[in-house]
Scaffold this motif. Sequence first.
Motif, PDB file in Angstrom:
ATOM      1  N   TYR A 266      -9.189  -1.143   3.085  1.00 39.63           N
ATOM      2  CA  TYR A 266      -8.598   0.073   2.517  1.00 39.63           C
ATOM      3  C   TYR A 266      -8.007   0.023   1.104  1.00 39.63           C
ATOM      4  O   TYR A 266      -8.031   0.610   0.092  1.00 39.63           O
ATOM      5  N   SER A 267      -7.382  -1.303   0.709  1.00 43.60           N
ATOM      6  CA  SER A 267      -6.844  -1.743  -0.408  1.00 43.60           C
ATOM      7  C   SER A 267      -8.073  -1.655  -1.423  1.00 43.60           C
ATOM      8  O   SER A 267      -7.928  -1.120  -2.644  1.00 43.60           O
TER       9      SER A 267
ATOM     10  N   ILE B 114       0.962  -1.174  -0.093  1.00 40.74           N
ATOM     11  CA  ILE B 114      -0.024   0.060   0.006  1.00 40.74           C
ATOM     12  C   ILE B 114       0.679   1.298  -0.055  1.00 40.74           C
ATOM     13  O   ILE B 114       0.610   2.208  -0.473  1.00 40.74           O
ATOM     14  N   ASP B 115       2.016   1.411   0.687  1.00 41.12           N
ATOM     15  CA  ASP B 115       2.756   2.421   0.892  1.00 41.12           C
ATOM     16  C   ASP B 115       3.507   2.784  -0.489  1.00 41.12           C
ATOM     17  O   ASP B 115       3.805   3.912  -0.672  1.00 41.12           O
ATOM     18  N   GLN B 116       3.776   1.455  -1.298  1.00 36.49           N
ATOM     19  CA  GLN B 116       4.422   1.792  -2.769  1.00 36.49           C
ATOM     20  C   GLN B 116       3.394   1.880  -3.619  1.00 36.49           C
ATOM     21  O   GLN B 116       3.614   1.906  -4.911  1.00 36.49           O
ATOM     22  N   LYS B 117       1.923   2.217  -3.414  1.00 37.07           N
ATOM     23  CA  LYS B 117       1.081   2.327  -4.124  1.00 37.07           C
ATOM     24  C   LYS B 117       0.649   1.349  -5.236  1.00 37.07           C
ATOM     25  O   LYS B 117       0.389   1.512  -6.388  1.00 37.07           O
ATOM     26  N   ARG B 118       1.183  -0.001  -4.795  1.00 38.14           N
ATOM     27  CA  ARG B 118       0.806  -1.152  -5.631  1.00 38.14           C
ATOM     28  C   ARG B 118      -0.568  -1.623  -5.030  1.00 38.14           C
ATOM     29  O   ARG B 118      -0.642  -2.602  -4.560  1.00 38.14           O
ATOM     30  N   TYR B 119      -1.517  -0.910  -5.538  1.00 41.92           N
ATOM     31  CA  TYR B 119      -2.960  -1.264  -4.903  1.00 41.92           C
ATOM     32  C   TYR B 119      -3.468  -2.496  -5.582  1.00 41.92           C
ATOM     33  O   TYR B 119      -4.137  -3.260  -4.601  1.00 41.92           O
ATOM     34  N   HIS B 120      -3.418  -2.830  -6.760  1.00 39.20           N
ATOM     35  CA  HIS B 120      -3.985  -4.218  -7.250  1.00 39.20           C
ATOM     36  C   HIS B 120      -3.391  -5.534  -6.611  1.00 39.20           C
ATOM     37  O   HIS B 120      -3.957  -6.313  -5.992  1.00 39.20           O
ATOM     38  N   GLU B 121      -2.185  -5.261  -6.231  1.00 37.25           N
ATOM     39  CA  GLU B 121      -1.329  -6.454  -5.742  1.00 37.25           C
ATOM     40  C   GLU B 121      -1.609  -6.542  -4.300  1.00 37.25           C
ATOM     41  O   GLU B 121      -1.683  -7.407  -3.786  1.00 37.25           O
ATOM     42  N   ALA B 122      -1.887  -5.219  -3.754  1.00 36.90           N
ATOM     43  CA  ALA B 122      -2.442  -5.334  -2.225  1.00 36.90           C
ATOM     44  C   ALA B 122      -3.750  -5.783  -2.092  1.00 36.90           C
ATOM     45  O   ALA B 122      -4.032  -6.583  -1.019  1.00 36.90           O
ATOM     46  N   LYS B 123      -4.584  -5.698  -3.051  1.00 34.63           N
ATOM     47  CA  LYS B 123      -5.787  -6.451  -3.064  1.00 34.63           C
ATOM     48  C   LYS B 123      -5.513  -7.938  -3.158  1.00 34.63           C
ATOM     49  O   LYS B 123      -6.522  -8.487  -2.162  1.00 34.63           O
ATOM     50  N   ASP B 124      -4.997  -8.333  -4.000  1.00 33.09           N
ATOM     51  CA  ASP B 124      -4.628  -9.975  -4.029  1.00 33.09           C
ATOM     52  C   ASP B 124      -4.063 -10.182  -2.746  1.00 33.09           C
ATOM     53  O   ASP B 124      -4.363 -11.376  -2.108  1.00 33.09           O
TER      54      ASP B 124
ATOM     55  N   THR C 103      -9.019   1.122  -4.711  1.00 27.49           N
ATOM     56  CA  THR C 103      -9.212   0.834  -6.312  1.00 27.49           C
ATOM     57  C   THR C 103     -10.647   1.110  -6.546  1.00 27.49           C
ATOM     58  O   THR C 103     -11.168   0.631  -7.541  1.00 27.49           O
ATOM     59  N   ASP C 104     -11.475   1.701  -5.631  1.00 26.74           N
ATOM     60  CA  ASP C 104     -12.866   2.044  -5.868  1.00 26.74           C
ATOM     61  C   ASP C 104     -13.659   0.804  -6.169  1.00 26.74           C
ATOM     62  O   ASP C 104     -14.425   0.851  -7.014  1.00 26.74           O
ATOM     63  N   SER C 105     -13.583  -0.181  -5.390  1.00 28.46           N
ATOM     64  CA  SER C 105     -14.054  -1.341  -5.427  1.00 28.46           C
ATOM     65  C   SER C 105     -14.578  -1.789  -4.250  1.00 28.46           C
ATOM     66  O   SER C 105     -14.697  -3.217  -3.724  1.00 28.46           O
ATOM     67  N   LEU C 106     -15.023  -1.031  -3.161  1.00 28.76           N
ATOM     68  CA  LEU C 106     -15.619  -1.566  -1.811  1.00 28.76           C
ATOM     69  C   LEU C 106     -16.912  -2.341  -1.786  1.00 28.76           C
ATOM     70  O   LEU C 106     -16.861  -3.023  -1.044  1.00 28.76           O
ATOM     71  N   ALA C 107     -17.603  -1.884  -2.929  1.00 24.99           N
ATOM     72  CA  ALA C 107     -18.946  -2.938  -2.906  1.00 24.99           C
ATOM     73  C   ALA C 107     -18.489  -4.385  -3.209  1.00 24.99           C
ATOM     74  O   ALA C 107     -19.403  -5.312  -2.662  1.00 24.99           O
ATOM     75  N   GLU C 108     -17.471  -4.754  -3.588  1.00 23.23           N
ATOM     76  CA  GLU C 108     -17.208  -6.002  -3.880  1.00 23.23           C
ATOM     77  C   GLU C 108     -17.007  -6.962  -2.504  1.00 23.23           C
ATOM     78  O   GLU C 108     -17.455  -7.931  -2.517  1.00 23.23           O
ATOM     79  N   ILE C 109     -16.591  -6.208  -1.532  1.00 26.45           N
ATOM     80  CA  ILE C 109     -16.278  -7.145  -0.496  1.00 26.45           C
ATOM     81  C   ILE C 109     -17.357  -6.857   0.854  1.00 26.45           C
ATOM     82  O   ILE C 109     -17.099  -7.114   1.888  1.00 26.45           O
ATOM     83  N   ARG C 110     -18.364  -6.142   0.397  1.00 25.76           N
ATOM     84  CA  ARG C 110     -19.549  -5.827   1.422  1.00 25.76           C
ATOM     85  C   ARG C 110     -19.994  -7.283   2.079  1.00 25.76           C
ATOM     86  O   ARG C 110     -20.138  -7.339   3.152  1.00 25.76           O
TER      87      ARG C 110
END
Length: 494
Positions: free
Chosen positions: A176-177, A136-146, A181-188
Amino acid sequence: MTQDVEMKVDVEMKEVTATPSNPISSPDHSLLQNLKEIVSLIETGTYLKEVRRIARAVRLTIALRRKLKASVLSSFLDFALVEGSEAHSRLSSYIPKGDETQMEIDIATSVTQGPAKHSLPELEIYCYLIVLIFLIDQKRYHEAKDCSSASITRVKNLNRRTVDVLASRLYFYYSYSYELTDSLAEIRGNLLALHRLATLRHDELGQETLLNLLLRNYLHYNLYDQAEKLRSKAPRFEAHSNQQFCRYLFYLGKIRTIQLEYTDAKESLLQAARKAPIGAQGFRIQCNKWAVIVRLLLGEIPERIVFMQKGMKKALRPYFELTNAVRIGDLELFRTVAEKFSDTFNVDRTHNLIVRLRHNVIRTGLRNISISYSRISLADVAKKLRMDSANPVADAESIVAKAIRDGAIDATLDHANGWMVSKEMGDVYSTNEPQIAFNSRIAFCLNMHNEAVKALRFPPNSHKKEESAEKRRERQQQEQELAKHIAEEDDDEF
């Protein structure tokens, strides 16, 4: 017995970093040593089943997060996890390679330290956490999601109280991850399942963390009704984390504001701003923005000192000008300020609340007029309020009539002559208003006192036996170190 083991571990950790045979040759070496000490702290907390040690390890990690490097993390994973294991292979894949020239860490030190090759579940979850923070600190958000999804899958299979502190942090960065990536609805749905699982396992820290994440998820999409239903149906528990309690109060204040329950909303928002750490400046700014709007909707005018707090003057400037327009009761100025800072209000999601303030501006202007004039024509009232409707006199008459009915002004309407006649102001001290104001202040002070008493913390078993001078010094030193790391963590938490 437990205290002896604690003292022994702390002494060993200090000796590891201070012995002449193990000098610190570089910043990377020092960072790796600190991470190894954190591993030792987690191991001790796991074996002794002391959650506070693991919580301390997390705080130490947050203090080190700005120094994390790929090379150091790679060596740390080799130290903490069994090479070739699923966790080691997965986490190593997120660490970039080809950075070996930057790193000059003595690998022999890792061998002499006795690497943790027995793979405690707590260590595995901690490795997931530290890699996730790094991504997250490195702004690698998609890898952070995985990475966060894999960590949550692993946490679901662990029902250990020593994992709860680490799991609560994973829940936060997991949400937060996805938010980044603007995909909060996916994990509700997954968050709801995790909250149900935490409730069944009596994981109260996980419950309050997941409840806040769910409320944030709903409010992100303006689903206020669903957020209130969840909040009202969620199991009650005592707050264990001050940060989570502040978040809960903030979300509760936003829900109450939308539901027109301004008095409760004001109390929640002001309490959240008061309880938030000094370093959580962004969070306190958001609390103050919403609190200012709520107080204006209640007919109150916030004090000037609210907008002059250190570090908040620039952020609260639009709300200061808005407050000035409401205080004067000038509709034209209010409209100008609303248009000038419309982008800021949209970003803060307070634009719809500001639309509600138009009626308050009119009432304030009417109150000022009724105080200044004993009798005034409705045409002059419409002119002073700068009403730009098709029939301003008729609108002014209806507005004045409603204000009189609501008790906002003490006046009468003369329909024949088209006048508003103000009644003579009486002595306010002959009414119950001073008593009501005094009672509210006493209630506020008593509530603050009760909260302060609840927040008091005492050393364990301090009432049973006297501690020696050496143990007292060691405990005071640990408390000072803990307070320092908590302050650093608070800056990052919000």
